[in-house]
Scaffold this motif. Structure first.
Motif, PDB file in Angstrom:
ATOM      1  N   HIS A  91     -36.826 -52.158   3.485  1.00 33.94           N
ATOM      2  CA  HIS A  91     -36.925 -51.028   2.671  1.00 33.94           C
ATOM      3  C   HIS A  91     -36.466 -49.850   3.653  1.00 33.94           C
ATOM      4  O   HIS A  91     -37.389 -49.209   4.159  1.00 33.94           O
ATOM      5  CB  HIS A  91     -38.160 -51.156   2.222  1.00 33.94           C
ATOM      6  CG  HIS A  91     -38.172 -50.077   0.935  1.00 33.94           C
ATOM      7  ND1 HIS A  91     -38.788 -50.317  -0.448  1.00 33.94           N
ATOM      8  CD2 HIS A  91     -38.063 -48.635   1.004  1.00 33.94           C
ATOM      9  CE1 HIS A  91     -38.499 -49.238  -1.191  1.00 33.94           C
ATOM     10  NE2 HIS A  91     -38.194 -48.395  -0.250  1.00 33.94           N
ATOM     11  N   HIS A  93     -34.074 -46.169   3.929  1.00 32.77           N
ATOM     12  CA  HIS A  93     -33.019 -45.039   3.458  1.00 32.77           C
ATOM     13  C   HIS A  93     -32.429 -44.367   4.345  1.00 32.77           C
ATOM     14  O   HIS A  93     -32.836 -43.256   4.981  1.00 32.77           O
ATOM     15  CB  HIS A  93     -33.998 -43.996   2.527  1.00 32.77           C
ATOM     16  CG  HIS A  93     -34.970 -44.634   1.548  1.00 32.77           C
ATOM     17  ND1 HIS A  93     -34.231 -44.851   0.281  1.00 32.77           N
ATOM     18  CD2 HIS A  93     -36.173 -45.016   1.550  1.00 32.77           C
ATOM     19  CE1 HIS A  93     -35.328 -45.444  -0.313  1.00 32.77           C
ATOM     20  NE2 HIS A  93     -36.227 -45.383   0.190  1.00 32.77           N
ATOM     21  N   VAL A 134     -32.435 -48.898   0.053  1.00 33.52           N
ATOM     22  CA  VAL A 134     -32.777 -49.053  -1.239  1.00 33.52           C
ATOM     23  C   VAL A 134     -32.846 -47.579  -1.779  1.00 33.52           C
ATOM     24  O   VAL A 134     -33.712 -47.107  -2.664  1.00 33.52           O
ATOM     25  CB  VAL A 134     -34.282 -49.433  -1.577  1.00 33.52           C
ATOM     26  CG1 VAL A 134     -34.243 -51.142  -1.293  1.00 33.52           C
ATOM     27  CG2 VAL A 134     -35.153 -49.064  -0.379  1.00 33.52           C
ATOM     28  N   LYS A 219     -31.126 -50.784  -7.161  1.00 36.80           N
ATOM     29  CA  LYS A 219     -32.311 -50.198  -7.362  1.00 36.80           C
ATOM     30  C   LYS A 219     -32.709 -49.189  -8.390  1.00 36.80           C
ATOM     31  O   LYS A 219     -32.206 -48.240  -8.409  1.00 36.80           O
ATOM     32  CB  LYS A 219     -32.482 -49.432  -5.711  1.00 36.80           C
ATOM     33  CG  LYS A 219     -33.753 -48.443  -5.571  1.00 36.80           C
ATOM     34  CD  LYS A 219     -34.940 -49.355  -5.376  1.00 36.80           C
ATOM     35  CE  LYS A 219     -36.226 -48.509  -5.277  1.00 36.80           C
ATOM     36  NZ  LYS A 219     -36.318 -47.482  -4.049  1.00 36.80           N
ATOM     37  N   HIS A 280     -42.932 -52.301  -3.052  1.00 32.72           N
ATOM     38  CA  HIS A 280     -44.259 -51.723  -3.033  1.00 32.72           C
ATOM     39  C   HIS A 280     -45.361 -52.769  -3.899  1.00 32.72           C
ATOM     40  O   HIS A 280     -46.200 -53.219  -3.375  1.00 32.72           O
ATOM     41  CB  HIS A 280     -44.337 -50.393  -3.493  1.00 32.72           C
ATOM     42  CG  HIS A 280     -43.277 -49.256  -3.106  1.00 32.72           C
ATOM     43  ND1 HIS A 280     -42.954 -49.288  -2.005  1.00 32.72           N
ATOM     44  CD2 HIS A 280     -42.333 -48.637  -3.947  1.00 32.72           C
ATOM     45  CE1 HIS A 280     -41.803 -48.605  -1.691  1.00 32.72           C
ATOM     46  NE2 HIS A 280     -41.366 -48.108  -2.832  1.00 32.72           N
ATOM     47  N   ASP A 348     -39.819 -47.873   4.789  1.00 33.15           N
ATOM     48  CA  ASP A 348     -39.611 -46.822   3.948  1.00 33.15           C
ATOM     49  C   ASP A 348     -40.127 -45.552   4.530  1.00 33.15           C
ATOM     50  O   ASP A 348     -40.578 -44.675   3.835  1.00 33.15           O
ATOM     51  CB  ASP A 348     -40.872 -47.135   2.551  1.00 33.15           C
ATOM     52  CG  ASP A 348     -40.394 -46.315   1.300  1.00 33.15           C
ATOM     53  OD1 ASP A 348     -39.211 -45.718   1.478  1.00 33.15           O
ATOM     54  OD2 ASP A 348     -41.178 -46.050   0.421  1.00 33.15           O
TER      55      ASP A 348
HETATM   56 ZN   LIG Z   1     -38.190 -46.300  -0.822  1.00 39.09          ZN
END
Ligand SMILES: [Zn+2]
Length: 448
Positions: A91, A93, A134, A219, A280, A348
């Motif tokens: 996860h 970015h 994602v 996503k 999550h 994340d």
């Molecule tokens: Zn995220």
């Protein structure tokens, strides 16, 4: 005179041919005397030798492996150190770490890509050889990495995250409303960071646009999120029909949909629509955990660090939402363990290179719930299984996250035993002696 020129030309051709042959030879790396964590087991192997040819692990043997020395051969003395698969963050970015939030949306696209490239190099130097992206406009970065223009991890891109109006990923201001359907796109949509879709038809268009650009999975945000101002945490956003439109479009393309969802209602609706991976899930009830396990759905969890919660100013909408989510993290990990849910690991990290530096430490924090071997398996072989769900849309066909014959050669040589001391992976600059991705050595401080 003529004769002499001919001979010179001939000599030149012969030497050019020799150079060409040398350059054409596949690079070979031999790791001697290493103990292997293969991505799955609970203990290190006895002393082994591992031969990498091209981008693939060709041979693993306790007996010495002979290689012919040439300019494309590297022999690395392991001296009993640990060889393990490159780490995978499920996860991530890639485009949303080095920038500030406002810059990510309104900033210069070229500058943002250069920042992201710089961070991608750091990501690889932390031993993360693959990320599942994602959400974010990472297609250009991925291409530049794959072409060797900049160094970074393999990227499994989702492209823009797809949201409803006011959902998690709608980064507009109220002053930008109302939208004219079919009218001008918001800035975040123009740069491919997120896409707003409010009908099954719009969802299909946006999903197919990501697939056209090379998305390996899709996503969607199926419920509210912490960082988005206009999405309450309790809401379910897309209708089941809209979610199903995305799933159909993705499955027609041979891949799957991952959905951001916290609540039981949002998770259940996503599963009913055919979503294969829940991101999550921190507010789910026990029955939903059971359902996820029964259906073999993936749960992509992140042990979000406490300082991330504290980073949101007290009294802000984001902080109020974070305070609701955070107690669910430990509970959800416990449910995932109890019901033996297929659990992926990710971080994340958003908008913080300081936090990104702690990527390995965040992985090590899984030992709150798991053994070191389980945690490391999650970030290697287990995440590798999740990536493989991209099927024919997998941009890097081959096995990732394991050390076995025929697997892709993403490897870390670690000074010490990470199964005995997982904190080694929190200090990659100190303890990762060799970092290899796709058979290529990006770091090597091992002495022969
Ligand atoms: Zn995220």
């Amino acid at each position: 005179m003529f004769h002499r020129t001919c001979i010179l030309v001939l000599i030149n051709l012969v030497s050019i041919a020799a150079i060409a042959q040398d350059q054409g030879a596949e690079p070979v790396t031999l790791f001697e005397n290493v103990r292997i964590f293969d991505g799955k087991g609970t203990a290190l192997s006895t002393a082994m030798n591992v031969l990498v040819r091209g981008n693939v692990i060709e041979r693993i043997s306790a007996d010495p492996i002979a290689v012919s020395r040439s300019s494309t051969t590297a022999i690395i003395a392991g001296n009993g150190r640990t060889l393990m698969p490159g780490l995978i963050d499920a996860h991530w970015h890639a485009m949303l770490i080095a920038t500030a939030p406002a810059e990510a949306i309104t900033g210069d696209v070229g500058y943002n890509n250069l920042l992201a490239a710089n961070e991608a190099n750091d990501t690889l130097m932390r031993g993360f050889t693959t990320v599942r992206d994602v959400g974010g406009p990472a297609f250009g970065l991925k291409r530049a990495i794959d072409e060797g223009i900049v160094n970074g991890p393999r990227i499994f891109p989702s492209g823009a995250m797809i949201t409803v109006t006011s959902g998690h990923g709608d980064f507009r201001q109220l002053s930008e409303l109302p939208r004219i359907v079919g009218g001008r796109l918001s800035r975040m949509e123009q740069i491919g960071g997120s896409m707003i879709a409010d009908s099954p038809d719009e969802v299909r268009v946006r999903v197919r646009e990501q697939l056209m650009q090379g998305a390996s999975q899709i996503k969607l945000t199926a419920g509210g999120g912490v960082s988005s101002r206009f999405s309450p945490i309790d809401v379910s956003t897309f209708t089941e029909t809209e979610l199903r439109a995305a799933v159909e479009a993705a499955e027609n393309w041979g891949t799957y949909v991952a959905a951001h969802a916290f609540t039981t209602a949002a998770i259940r609706r996503a599963i009913a629509a055919g979503v294969k991976c829940i991101e999550h899930g921190f507010l789910m009830d026990e029955e939903t955990a059971r359902l996820i396990a029964e259906k073999g759905i993936w749960l992509s969890l992140q042990p979000l660090p406490e300082e991330l919660r504290q980073g949101f100013p007290v009294g802000s909408i984001q902080r109020i939402k974070a305070d609701q989510i955070w107690p669910g993290i430990a509970r959800t990990y416990e449910l995932a363990k109890k019901y033996k849910i297929k659990t992926a690991w990710g971080t994340d990290v958003l908008f913080s290179r300081a936090l990104a530096k702690r990527q390995g430490a965040i992985l090590a924090s899984l030992t709150r719930w798991y053994t070191a071997a389980e945690a490391l398996a999650m970030a290697t072989s287990v995440n590798g299984e999740l990536l493989a769900m991209a099927g024919k849309r997998n941009p890097y066909p081959g096995k990732l996250g394991v050390i076995e014959k025929g697997a892709l050669a993403d490897l870390l040589l670690v000074d010490g035993d990470p199964l005995a001391d997982i904190d080694l992976i929190a200090e990659p600059e100190k303890h990762f002696v060799v970092i290899m991705k796709d058979g290529k050595i990006y770091k090597n401080t091992a002495s022969r």
